[in-house]
Design a protein around this motif. Structure first.
Motif, PDB file in Angstrom:
ATOM      1  N   THR A 550      -5.411 -17.443   0.505  1.00  0.00           N
ATOM      2  CA  THR A 550      -6.359 -18.016   1.476  1.00  0.00           C
ATOM      3  C   THR A 550      -6.825 -16.899   2.408  1.00  0.00           C
ATOM      4  O   THR A 550      -6.113 -15.905   2.608  1.00  0.00           O
ATOM      5  CB  THR A 550      -5.666 -19.091   2.348  1.00  0.00           C
ATOM      6  N   GLU A 551      -7.985 -17.089   2.982  1.00  0.00           N
ATOM      7  CA  GLU A 551      -8.461 -16.099   3.960  1.00  0.00           C
ATOM      8  C   GLU A 551      -7.504 -16.026   5.148  1.00  0.00           C
ATOM      9  O   GLU A 551      -7.286 -14.950   5.718  1.00  0.00           O
ATOM     10  CB  GLU A 551      -9.865 -16.492   4.429  1.00  0.00           C
ATOM     11  N   GLU A 552      -6.923 -17.173   5.506  1.00  0.00           N
ATOM     12  CA  GLU A 552      -5.994 -17.201   6.653  1.00  0.00           C
ATOM     13  C   GLU A 552      -4.760 -16.354   6.369  1.00  0.00           C
ATOM     14  O   GLU A 552      -4.263 -15.635   7.249  1.00  0.00           O
ATOM     15  CB  GLU A 552      -5.578 -18.651   6.982  1.00  0.00           C
ATOM     16  N   CYS A 553      -4.282 -16.401   5.110  1.00  0.00           N
ATOM     17  CA  CYS A 553      -3.075 -15.622   4.752  1.00  0.00           C
ATOM     18  C   CYS A 553      -3.374 -14.125   4.835  1.00  0.00           C
ATOM     19  O   CYS A 553      -2.622 -13.348   5.426  1.00  0.00           O
ATOM     20  CB  CYS A 553      -2.635 -16.008   3.338  1.00  0.00           C
ATOM     21  N   GLN A 554      -4.532 -13.717   4.281  1.00  0.00           N
ATOM     22  CA  GLN A 554      -4.910 -12.298   4.331  1.00  0.00           C
ATOM     23  C   GLN A 554      -5.058 -11.834   5.784  1.00  0.00           C
ATOM     24  O   GLN A 554      -4.583 -10.756   6.152  1.00  0.00           O
ATOM     25  CB  GLN A 554      -6.223 -12.091   3.570  1.00  0.00           C
ATOM     26  N   ALA A 555      -5.695 -12.691   6.602  1.00  0.00           N
ATOM     27  CA  ALA A 555      -5.902 -12.320   8.008  1.00  0.00           C
ATOM     28  C   ALA A 555      -4.558 -12.162   8.728  1.00  0.00           C
ATOM     29  O   ALA A 555      -4.354 -11.235   9.510  1.00  0.00           O
ATOM     30  CB  ALA A 555      -6.763 -13.371   8.706  1.00  0.00           C
ATOM     31  N   GLU A 556      -3.597 -13.051   8.415  1.00  0.00           N
ATOM     32  CA  GLU A 556      -2.270 -12.974   9.062  1.00  0.00           C
ATOM     33  C   GLU A 556      -1.548 -11.691   8.657  1.00  0.00           C
ATOM     34  O   GLU A 556      -0.914 -11.025   9.482  1.00  0.00           O
ATOM     35  CB  GLU A 556      -1.450 -14.213   8.668  1.00  0.00           C
ATOM     36  N   ILE A 557      -1.692 -11.305   7.383  1.00  0.00           N
ATOM     37  CA  ILE A 557      -1.077 -10.044   6.932  1.00  0.00           C
ATOM     38  C   ILE A 557      -1.649  -8.896   7.748  1.00  0.00           C
ATOM     39  O   ILE A 557      -0.924  -8.039   8.264  1.00  0.00           O
ATOM     40  CB  ILE A 557      -1.336  -9.827   5.424  1.00  0.00           C
TER      41      ILE A 557
END
Ligand code: GCU
Length: 622
Positions: A550-557
């Protein structure tokens, strides 16, 4: 039938007859300021997955037997279909998308020899093996899919119509560089310019201009090398600095150091100067003894300076030019300095890959890559994992971006194979001689993610030392792996000026605690660039920050990574993986669709993902 000889080297047996024609960095010609005759355009082509052209010598184009009777031919060069070169055939012809063996390209061209000159053929890049035939004779063999190669074809050309045939083979193999397993798409083809260059008999093969490191930005070094061991005089000019300096070439080589205070190049103010080198004939040694060194050149220059005429041409052997920036990239302790000012390398990694053109980017494509990186807040970019088109470094010079350039010593290549080493070293030499005058290039990388072994250590420390000897104006690095005990501890590091580290905490190692552990428990004695971190995301795919892709997962990384790296005092740069999604046969899930989705921007360059703005904000805060 052609007898197939026994001494198998690292190339398949049908290449053995052409090994004597192997071309390397030694055959180069300096290109700056030269007229070229492009051979780009429509070529006839045929798929040749059994390498029949080489095995059955199609290039001889033998149409009759000894009695003059017509022979049956398995080829018809000028009746074959046509394709526009340069290109990657995988995206030029849909039926060739996954084709990875040999392709034959041929065309004819008109040529008229002029007196006292040599004619070279230059191919900007052909992936992976290329054999060139001109008028039925072998002209050259080159191995390596990302660097330019040259061959002197003067004595193979005839006045009038000439036939050129290229056998270009995109096969992968464990002994090659890169080897047969990579995380990018294996595009095949002649995907950079093909051109003829007419040069004087005594031509400039190398012309290097740089600021002398440690000279307090006050000395310029100029070196020149000719295609032969002739004594000559040279005049180096930087009109905007009023510099006209002469120096001698002995046995075809010479250099000079000149006191100067040029305006320095930096990404925010990418100042460039036009420079010129003119090489003169010297009458003979006695003549020189009677005159001060270079007086012949001085009188030629004086006449030029006084009455503004062109130098008296009968003395001029060759003339070349370039457009260069002067800068010093230095390391003190664990800090980077550009022109004496401490800097942090705010970067991003990038492949040479586009949906429409594969590796054969257009100029607009390249300008867009650099503009997008600068919009992200970058002052630096890692051109992974092989030399990109030379125009990238020229544009980075003009637009202001520092570069890490790399040869494709990727993962576990055949480290104990001497042919493999010679190939890797030659690709490094071809890259350094091509881009030496580019101010934007600050780092040469000798590899990526090579698991440690004695063979790997010997191979790569030898390569790193070779790069350091070849170029005193740049720093040497490699993208290394985190050691098994989660510290930055690669024995190769002592052969590098900068330790590159690829780490994927939050992605391949989901537990972020290891990220903190790694950077808190390591004590490197030289600067570290985190050459890769990141995670995948399908643009428009939304969900929780723990749901992969998800875009949210990439952003959190990205948030977690920049928080830890930003707080680690020996991390002096980063080039997260990667600016754009790119084609990759190893990524087959329905979400990836044969693309590596770690890009911050979609492969069509249309959409930025949430993580783009996380990194942009971090860079703006630096
Ligand atoms: C590796 C490798 C890249 C690859 C990336 C990934 O570190 O250097 O070439 O694409 O990780 O797994 O996406």
């Amino acid at each position: 039938m052609q007898m197939e000889n026994e001494n198998y080297e690292s190339l398949p047996v049908y290449y053995q007859p052409f090994l004597p024609y192997r071309k390397t960095a030694k055959e180069r010609i300096f290109m700056g300021g030269r007229e070229t005759e492009p051979l780009n355009g429509l070529w006839h082509y045929a798929v040749d997955q059994y390498h029949t052209c080489l095995r059955s010598q199609w290039y001889l184009d033998r149409r009759e037997d000894e009695n003059g009777s017509r022979l049956p031919l398995d080829y018809s060069f000028d009746e074959w279909p046509e394709i526009q070169l340069p290109c990657c055939w995988n995206v030029a012809k849909p039926e060739l998308f996954l084709y990875e063996s040999a392709m034959i390209f041929t065309r004819t061209f008109l040529y008229q020899r002029r007196k006292s000159e040599r004619t070279y053929l230059r191919i900007g890049a052909a992936n992976y093996l290329c054999v060139v035939f001109i008028n039925g004779k072998a002209a050259g063999l080159h191995e390596g899919g990302s660097t330019p190669f040259f061959m002197d074809v003067t004595d193979l050309l005839v006045d009038g119509d000439n036939r050129i045939i290229l056998s270009v083979d995109a096969s992968r193999a464990p002994e090659y560089v890169p080897m047969d397993n990579t995380d990018w798409f294996n595009y095949g083809g002649v995907y950079r310019d093909i051109e003829l260059i007419r040069v004087p008999v005594h031509a400039v093969k190398d012309f290097r201009v740089s600021l002398v490191p440690g000279s307090d930005f006050g000395e310029i070094e100029v070196s020149a090398e000719l295609t032969d061991t002739k004594d000559a005089e040279a005049v180096f000019e930087i009109p905007d600095l009023g510099i006209v300096s002469k120096f001698s070439l002995s046995q075809g080589r010479g250099s000079i150091r000149i006191k100067a205070k040029p305006e320095l190049w930096n990404p925010g103010d990418p100042k460039l100067y036009d420079v010129k080198l003119t090489v003169f004939r010297t009458e003979d040694k006695d003549e020189i003894k009677h005159q001060t060194a270079g007086a012949a050149a001085q009188s030629a220059v004086d006449s030029c300076v006084e009455d503004g005429n062109a130098l008296n041409t009968d003395q001029v052997l060759d003339e070349v030019s370039d457009r260069v920036g002067f800068r010093e990239f230095a390391i003190k302790g664990r800090d980077f300095y550009l022109n004496g000012k401490k800097i942090f390398l705010k970067g991003i990694s990038c492949h040479e890959d586009t949906d429409d053109h594969g590796k054969a980017l257009t100029r607009e494509d390249r300008v867009q890559v650099i503009k997008t990186a600068k919009e992200l807040g970058c002052n630096y970019m890692r051109l992974a994992h092989y030399p990109h088109n030379e125009e990238m470094a020229k544009l980075a010079d003009e637009m202001g971006l520092m570069l890490w350039e790399e040869i494709p010593v990727y993962w576990t290549i055949a480290f104990s194979n001497e042919d493999t080493y010679r190939n890797a070293e030659n690709q490094l030499d071809e890259l350094i001689s091509r881009d030496y005058n580019r101010a934007s290039v600050i780092i040469w990388s000798v590899g990526n993610e090579n698991p440690d072994s004695d063979e790997r250590y010997s191979f790569m420390s030898r390569l790193a030392e070779h790069a350091r000897q070849a170029d005193k104006t740049r720093k040497i690095s490699a993208a290394c792996l985190v050691s098994p005990d989660f510290t930055i501890k690669d024995r190769l590091a002592k052969s590098l000026d900068i330790i590159g580290i690829n780490e994927y905490y939050g992605w391949y190692v989901p537990d972020f605690d290891y990220l903190t552990k790694l950077f808190r428990s390591s004590r490197p004695d030289r600067p570290v660039i985190v050459s890769e971190f990141g995670g995948g995301a399908l643009y428009g795919h939304h969900g929780s920050s723990t749901e992969k892709f998800t875009e949210e997962c990439q952003a959190e990384i990205y948030r977690k990574q920049v928080e830890v790296l930003g707080g680690t005092d020996y991390v002096k740069g980063m080039s997260p993986w990667i600016l754009f999604d790119f084609r990759c046969p190893r990524r087959t899930s329905h979400i990836q669709g044969y693309y590596n989705r770690k890009g911050l921007v979609t492969s069509d360059r249309k959409h930025r993902k949430e993580a783009f703005y996380v990194l942009q904000e971090f860079y703006r805060s630096k």
